[in-house]
Design a protein around this motif. Structure first.
Motif, PDB file in Angstrom:
ATOM      1  N   ASP A  82       0.798  -1.233   0.000  1.00  0.00           N
ATOM      2  CA  ASP A  82       0.000   0.000   0.000  1.00  0.00           C
ATOM      3  C   ASP A  82       0.831   1.284   0.000  1.00  0.00           C
ATOM      4  N   ASP A 101       1.798   8.252  -0.201  1.00  0.00           N
ATOM      5  CA  ASP A 101       0.585   7.529   0.196  1.00  0.00           C
ATOM      6  C   ASP A 101       1.008   6.212   0.834  1.00  0.00           C
ATOM      7  N   ASP A 102       0.699   6.044   2.123  1.00  0.00           N
ATOM      8  CA  ASP A 102       1.109   4.823   2.821  1.00  0.00           C
ATOM      9  C   ASP A 102      -0.054   3.900   3.159  1.00  0.00           C
ATOM     10  N   GLY A 103      -1.189   4.121   2.507  1.00  0.00           N
ATOM     11  CA  GLY A 103      -2.348   3.272   2.749  1.00  0.00           C
ATOM     12  C   GLY A 103      -3.254   3.768   3.851  1.00  0.00           C
ATOM     13  N   LYS A 104      -2.747   4.714   4.673  1.00  0.00           N
ATOM     14  CA  LYS A 104      -3.559   5.296   5.740  1.00  0.00           C
ATOM     15  C   LYS A 104      -4.035   6.690   5.350  1.00  0.00           C
ATOM     16  N   PHE A 105      -3.135   7.474   4.765  1.00  0.00           N
ATOM     17  CA  PHE A 105      -3.485   8.790   4.263  1.00  0.00           C
ATOM     18  C   PHE A 105      -2.508   9.174   3.161  1.00  0.00           C
ATOM     19  N   ARG A 106      -2.883  10.197   2.411  1.00  0.00           N
ATOM     20  CA  ARG A 106      -2.080  10.681   1.299  1.00  0.00           C
ATOM     21  C   ARG A 106      -1.688  12.117   1.582  1.00  0.00           C
ATOM     22  N   SER A 121      -6.409   8.156   1.482  1.00  0.00           N
ATOM     23  CA  SER A 121      -5.451   7.319   0.753  1.00  0.00           C
ATOM     24  C   SER A 121      -6.101   6.681  -0.468  1.00  0.00           C
ATOM     25  N   ASN A 123      -4.653   4.014  -1.568  1.00  0.00           N
ATOM     26  CA  ASN A 123      -4.212   2.627  -1.380  1.00  0.00           C
ATOM     27  C   ASN A 123      -4.883   1.961  -0.190  1.00  0.00           C
ATOM     28  N   SER A 124      -5.822   2.646   0.442  1.00  0.00           N
ATOM     29  CA  SER A 124      -6.485   2.114   1.631  1.00  0.00           C
ATOM     30  C   SER A 124      -7.438   0.982   1.262  1.00  0.00           C
TER      31      SER A 124
END
Length: 331
Positions: A82, A101-106, A121, A123-124
């Motif tokens: 993610d 973007d780390d899957g939690k927020f962008r 995100s 990627n969430s």
């Protein structure tokens, strides 16, 4: 010796050989057909590959707006499951823009400044669910065809065409890597059939891993405080629990469209409702009349009106006639 014996095969034996030869060719063709991957399966694998690949690439995107065109070039680093890091290489006015973007927020950040913004995100788990639902809608609302295979960056690709079953909707053509299933090129056409954007990789390198910590160094410490510029809701019911003002929605939608998501922004005073048929998107913004909406109107011809101290803005890649019908249904 009799004509047609084993020592002297006649016409009958030759006909048998010919029949066997035809059967072998036909069986080979049937095997190839059975082994061929259906276009829907290619698109499904492509969607999942976007969540499960490690790669680095340079991507160029060309936009064609009424009266002018422009091109952006970005460096994209993706690490499963993610994490995405994007830097803008061109044009010069955007070169300092970085998105993590780390899957939690962008986070969007302008390097060398304290300017940043938090966004939902892409990627969430929620974003992935939206993309899967959109793909299912594409299966329902679009005619999916596999065209002649091709090559992008010397890599063999499937070429897939998406044509709407209901006229007056956008369409797409996509080139998908045969081995990794990553889309290497996409072309989007508006409801009139005119090319409006084209994106393609000029470089791609798979199975590359990086230390994620080095990417966070581009950001000041302040963004660690998770103050969201936007918040996503997958149902109107959940949105209404969060806000203290009434939200209007569209009660008429063109055939094949349905609600996708709601986004709350501008310090929880403005809302964007999104409807989709899988590929086409209808956006309905609503906000207090003293808020000016920026960054959403380039190249668009929206309908804008005021009612009850609130401003409404409706935009979509559909005919003006359909836009007006949607506007009249908003309540």
């Amino acid at each position: 010796m009799k004509k047609g014996s084993c020592m002297n095969p006649g016409k009958g034996f030759q006909k048998v050989l010919q029949c066997l030869f035809v059967l072998i060719i036909l069986s080979g063709g049937m095997t190839s057909a059975l082994l061929a991957i259906e276009p829907k399966e290619i698109l499904t694998r492509s969607l999942e590959a976007q969540f499960g690949l490690d790669f680095e690439g340079i991507k160029k995107t060309e936009f064609r707006l009424p009266g002018r065109s422009y091109t952006t070039t970005t460096r994209i680093i993706r690490q499963e499951p993610d994490f995405t890091y994007t830097t803008t290489l061109a044009p010069a006015r955007l070169k300092r823009l970085v998105i993590l973007d780390d899957g939690k927020f962008r986070i969007k950040h302008i390097r060398g400044s304290n300017k940043f913004g938090f966004f939902p995100s892409l990627n969430s788990p929620e974003a992935k669910e939206i993309k899967r639902k959109s793909l299912n809608l594409i299966f329902i609302n679009y005619k999916i065809s596999k065209l002649l295979d091709g090559y992008i960056l010397a890599r063999p690709v499937y070429v897939i065409s998406l044509i709407p079953k209901h006229s007056g909707n956008p369409r797409r053509k996509v080139w998908i890597d045969k081995k990794m299933y990553l889309p290497l090129k996409e072309e989007d056409y508006n409801w009139r059939g005119e090319l409006i954007s084209s994106s393609f990789y000029t470089e791609i390198h798979f199975d590359k891993r990086f230390s994620k910590e080095k990417f966070y160094r581009d950001f000041p410490q302040r963004p660690r405080k998770k103050v969201f510029s936007q918040e996503r809701f997958l149902s109107l019911k959940d949105l209404r629990r969060k806000i203290r003002f009434p939200v209007s929605s569209a009660h008429y939608l063109p055939p094949s469209y349905e609600f996708q998501e709601a986004v709350l922004f501008s310090k929880e005073r403005a809302v964007k409702l999104t409807y989709t048929n899988g590929l086409g998107v209808i956006c309905l913004f609503q906000m207090p009349s003293n808020i000016k909406l920026r960054g959403h109107l380039e190249g668009a011809h929206p309908l804008v009106w005021e009612k009850g101290g609130r401003t409404f803005l409706l935009m979509a890649d559909i005919s003006r006639k359909e836009l007006i019908k949607i506007k009249q249904s908003v309540k």
